[in-house]
Design a protein around this motif. Structure first.
Motif, PDB file in Angstrom:
ATOM      1  N   LEU A 171       0.816  -1.210   0.000  1.00  0.00           N
ATOM      2  CA  LEU A 171       0.000   0.000   0.000  1.00  0.00           C
ATOM      3  C   LEU A 171       0.854   1.266   0.000  1.00  0.00           C
ATOM      4  N   ILE A 172       1.889   1.286   0.833  1.00  0.00           N
ATOM      5  CA  ILE A 172       2.723   2.483   0.979  1.00  0.00           C
ATOM      6  C   ILE A 172       3.654   2.662  -0.222  1.00  0.00           C
ATOM      7  N   LYS A 173       4.186   1.558  -0.721  1.00  0.00           N
ATOM      8  CA  LYS A 173       5.123   1.568  -1.851  1.00  0.00           C
ATOM      9  C   LYS A 173       6.310   2.508  -1.583  1.00  0.00           C
ATOM     10  N   PRO A 174       7.048   2.294  -0.506  1.00  0.00           N
ATOM     11  CA  PRO A 174       8.191   3.167  -0.212  1.00  0.00           C
ATOM     12  C   PRO A 174       9.311   2.970  -1.224  1.00  0.00           C
ATOM     13  N   LYS A 175      10.133   3.982  -1.368  1.00  0.00           N
ATOM     14  CA  LYS A 175      11.316   3.829  -2.222  1.00  0.00           C
ATOM     15  C   LYS A 175      12.361   2.948  -1.538  1.00  0.00           C
ATOM     16  N   ILE A 176      12.470   3.123  -0.217  1.00  0.00           N
ATOM     17  CA  ILE A 176      13.476   2.401   0.557  1.00  0.00           C
ATOM     18  C   ILE A 176      12.826   1.738   1.764  1.00  0.00           C
ATOM     19  N   ILE A 177      13.208   0.480   1.999  1.00  0.00           N
ATOM     20  CA  ILE A 177      12.851  -0.216   3.229  1.00  0.00           C
ATOM     21  C   ILE A 177      14.135  -0.377   4.030  1.00  0.00           C
ATOM     22  N   CYS A 178      14.143   0.118   5.255  1.00  0.00           N
ATOM     23  CA  CYS A 178      15.306  -0.030   6.129  1.00  0.00           C
ATOM     24  C   CYS A 178      14.961  -1.078   7.184  1.00  0.00           C
ATOM     25  N   ALA A 179      15.637  -2.217   7.127  1.00  0.00           N
ATOM     26  CA  ALA A 179      15.351  -3.343   8.019  1.00  0.00           C
ATOM     27  C   ALA A 179      16.285  -3.298   9.220  1.00  0.00           C
ATOM     28  N   PHE A 180      15.694  -3.280  10.424  1.00  0.00           N
ATOM     29  CA  PHE A 180      16.480  -3.218  11.654  1.00  0.00           C
ATOM     30  C   PHE A 180      16.743  -4.621  12.193  1.00  0.00           C
ATOM     31  N   GLY A 181      17.906  -5.146  11.947  1.00  0.00           N
ATOM     32  CA  GLY A 181      18.293  -6.409  12.553  1.00  0.00           C
ATOM     33  C   GLY A 181      17.924  -7.631  11.742  1.00  0.00           C
ATOM     34  N   ASN A 182      18.200  -8.802  12.341  1.00  0.00           N
ATOM     35  CA  ASN A 182      18.047 -10.071  11.634  1.00  0.00           C
ATOM     36  C   ASN A 182      16.599 -10.407  11.278  1.00  0.00           C
ATOM     37  N   THR A 183      15.662 -10.143  12.186  1.00  0.00           N
ATOM     38  CA  THR A 183      14.295 -10.604  11.962  1.00  0.00           C
ATOM     39  C   THR A 183      13.679 -10.040  10.682  1.00  0.00           C
ATOM     40  N   PRO A 184      13.630  -8.707  10.488  1.00  0.00           N
ATOM     41  CA  PRO A 184      13.051  -8.204   9.242  1.00  0.00           C
ATOM     42  C   PRO A 184      13.902  -8.527   8.021  1.00  0.00           C
ATOM     43  N   LEU A 185      15.215  -8.562   8.188  1.00  0.00           N
ATOM     44  CA  LEU A 185      16.090  -8.931   7.072  1.00  0.00           C
ATOM     45  C   LEU A 185      15.752 -10.325   6.573  1.00  0.00           C
ATOM     46  N   ARG A 186      15.689 -11.285   7.477  1.00  0.00           N
ATOM     47  CA  ARG A 186      15.430 -12.674   7.102  1.00  0.00           C
ATOM     48  C   ARG A 186      13.992 -12.868   6.627  1.00  0.00           C
ATOM     49  N   LYS A 202      24.220  -3.140   2.828  1.00  0.00           N
ATOM     50  CA  LYS A 202      24.146  -3.637   1.452  1.00  0.00           C
ATOM     51  C   LYS A 202      22.809  -3.250   0.828  1.00  0.00           C
ATOM     52  N   LYS A 203      22.816  -3.032  -0.482  1.00  0.00           N
ATOM     53  CA  LYS A 203      21.591  -2.728  -1.212  1.00  0.00           C
ATOM     54  C   LYS A 203      20.974  -4.037  -1.711  1.00  0.00           C
ATOM     55  N   LEU A 204      19.833  -4.382  -1.138  1.00  0.00           N
ATOM     56  CA  LEU A 204      19.115  -5.578  -1.529  1.00  0.00           C
ATOM     57  C   LEU A 204      17.822  -5.158  -2.226  1.00  0.00           C
ATOM     58  N   PHE A 206      13.580  -5.962  -2.554  1.00  0.00           N
ATOM     59  CA  PHE A 206      12.350  -6.626  -2.124  1.00  0.00           C
ATOM     60  C   PHE A 206      11.213  -6.149  -3.025  1.00  0.00           C
ATOM     61  N   ASN A 207      10.690  -7.043  -3.846  1.00  0.00           N
ATOM     62  CA  ASN A 207       9.581  -6.708  -4.742  1.00  0.00           C
ATOM     63  C   ASN A 207       9.807  -5.403  -5.513  1.00  0.00           C
ATOM     64  N   GLY A 208      11.011  -5.243  -6.025  1.00  0.00           N
ATOM     65  CA  GLY A 208      11.329  -4.076  -6.827  1.00  0.00           C
ATOM     66  C   GLY A 208      11.732  -2.850  -6.044  1.00  0.00           C
ATOM     67  N   MET A 209      11.691  -2.922  -4.712  1.00  0.00           N
ATOM     68  CA  MET A 209      12.089  -1.797  -3.870  1.00  0.00           C
ATOM     69  C   MET A 209      13.454  -2.069  -3.247  1.00  0.00           C
ATOM     70  N   THR A 210      14.205  -1.024  -2.997  1.00  0.00           N
ATOM     71  CA  THR A 210      15.514  -1.170  -2.370  1.00  0.00           C
ATOM     72  C   THR A 210      15.346  -1.434  -0.879  1.00  0.00           C
ATOM     73  N   GLU A 240      20.121   7.025  -1.634  1.00  0.00           N
ATOM     74  CA  GLU A 240      19.170   6.312  -2.474  1.00  0.00           C
ATOM     75  C   GLU A 240      17.852   7.071  -2.598  1.00  0.00           C
ATOM     76  N   LEU A 241      17.534   7.867  -1.602  1.00  0.00           N
ATOM     77  CA  LEU A 241      16.337   8.701  -1.663  1.00  0.00           C
ATOM     78  C   LEU A 241      16.556   9.968  -2.484  1.00  0.00           C
ATOM     79  N   GLY A 242      17.814  10.229  -2.839  1.00  0.00           N
ATOM     80  CA  GLY A 242      18.136  11.430  -3.584  1.00  0.00           C
ATOM     81  C   GLY A 242      18.156  12.674  -2.716  1.00  0.00           C
ATOM     82  N   ARG A 243      18.411  12.467  -1.422  1.00  0.00           N
ATOM     83  CA  ARG A 243      18.445  13.583  -0.472  1.00  0.00           C
ATOM     84  C   ARG A 243      19.866  13.791   0.026  1.00  0.00           C
ATOM     85  N   GLU A 244      20.181  15.038   0.343  1.00  0.00           N
ATOM     86  CA  GLU A 244      21.511  15.361   0.879  1.00  0.00           C
ATOM     87  C   GLU A 244      21.451  15.404   2.399  1.00  0.00           C
ATOM     88  N   LEU A 245      22.579  15.096   2.997  1.00  0.00           N
ATOM     89  CA  LEU A 245      22.688  15.176   4.450  1.00  0.00           C
ATOM     90  C   LEU A 245      22.514  16.627   4.876  1.00  0.00           C
TER      91      LEU A 245
END
Length: 250
Positions: A171-186, A202-204, A206-210, A240-245
């Motif tokens: 539903l959200i279709k984010p550009k980036i998914i940031c997974a915290f730790g082993n559980t969401p990664l796996r 690492k850049k992985l 998931f369903n076409g999203m980074t 990856e979001l195209g944003r500057e620090l």
């Protein structure tokens, strides 16, 4: 509806989402995970747009509110017996960045909101250091009920809840998914052999999203030395979001 029926229903939702994304669930007894994923043959008539964005389309009646309602009524695993409130997640429904943790802690369970304790305070600082606000991102967990003593969820608990997470992502279709730790990664990569210590930054995909994994805020609280590599990972997220620090001072 009994516990078995609830689990079957959630698995069907998971299969339907991934089938729409060109993936198929196959039971494989030899793997430690409850399932693996194999690509489906894509029809030659599939549109170029669909091929580039293989995220399952949301059903017209589906919404984050509807998913939260279903989560509140879910009794597909034993975690429901010890919960005070379910914690579906919060943030922008149009977020470009989605953070995923493992599961709610005691304070989250009391409030019904994700990441509200010490780890949440740290996450808020991390988000603000990226030049963002909490209400501009979406924050959720793999499982939506409190984990006793903050233990990792079992494979059956992940399976019971993963349909909700995937529907939220679709539903959200984010550009980036940031997974915290082993559980969401796996869980998202369908690979129980992955380890955050070697996969972080690492850049992985998931369903076409980074998907970019990094350390969980709870881990950072107990291991301050990990804050530096985690910040490097978050800078990659910004790139990856195209944003500057954001510049400090001035």
């Amino acid at each position: 509806m009994n516990e078995r029926d609830d689990i079957v229903r959630n698995l069907k939702q998971l299969v339907e989402l991934d089938r729409a994304a060109g993936m198929e669930f196959i039971w494989k007894e030899s793997t430690p995970a409850p399932f693996v994923v194999a690509p489906l043959a894509l029809s030659s008539a599939r549109s170029p747009t669909a091929a580039k964005n293989p995220v399952a389309p949301a059903a017209s009646a589906d919404s984050l509110t509807q998913i939260a309602t279903e989560i509140a009524a879910c009794r597909a695993c034993g975690l429901c017996d010890g919960r005070n409130k379910t914690v579906p997640g919060e943030g922008s429904a149009r977020a470009e960045l989605l953070f995923v943790g493992d599961g709610p802690d005691e304070q989250d369970d009391a409030s019904g909101r994700p990441f509200v304790g010490a780890a949440g305070d740290l996450l808020t600082k991390m988000i603000e250091a990226m030049g963002l606000k909490r209400d501009q991102v979406f924050i959720t967990n793999v499982v939506k009920c409190r984990l006793p003593e903050q233990r990792p969820p079992t494979s059956s608990e992940v399976t019971a809840c993963q349909g909700f997470l995937r529907r939220q992502i679709a539903l959200i279709k984010p550009k980036i998914i940031c997974a915290f730790g082993n559980t969401p990664l796996r869980a998202l990569m369908n690979d129980n052999t992955l380890d955050i210590s070697t996969m972080r930054g690492k850049k992985l995909t998931f369903n076409g999203m980074t998907l970019i994994p990094t350390f969980h805020p709870n881990f950072l609280l107990n291991n301050p030395a990990a804050k530096k590599p985690c910040w490097e990972d978050l800078q990659l997220v910004l790139k990856e979001l195209g944003r500057e620090l954001p510049k400090r001072g001035g």
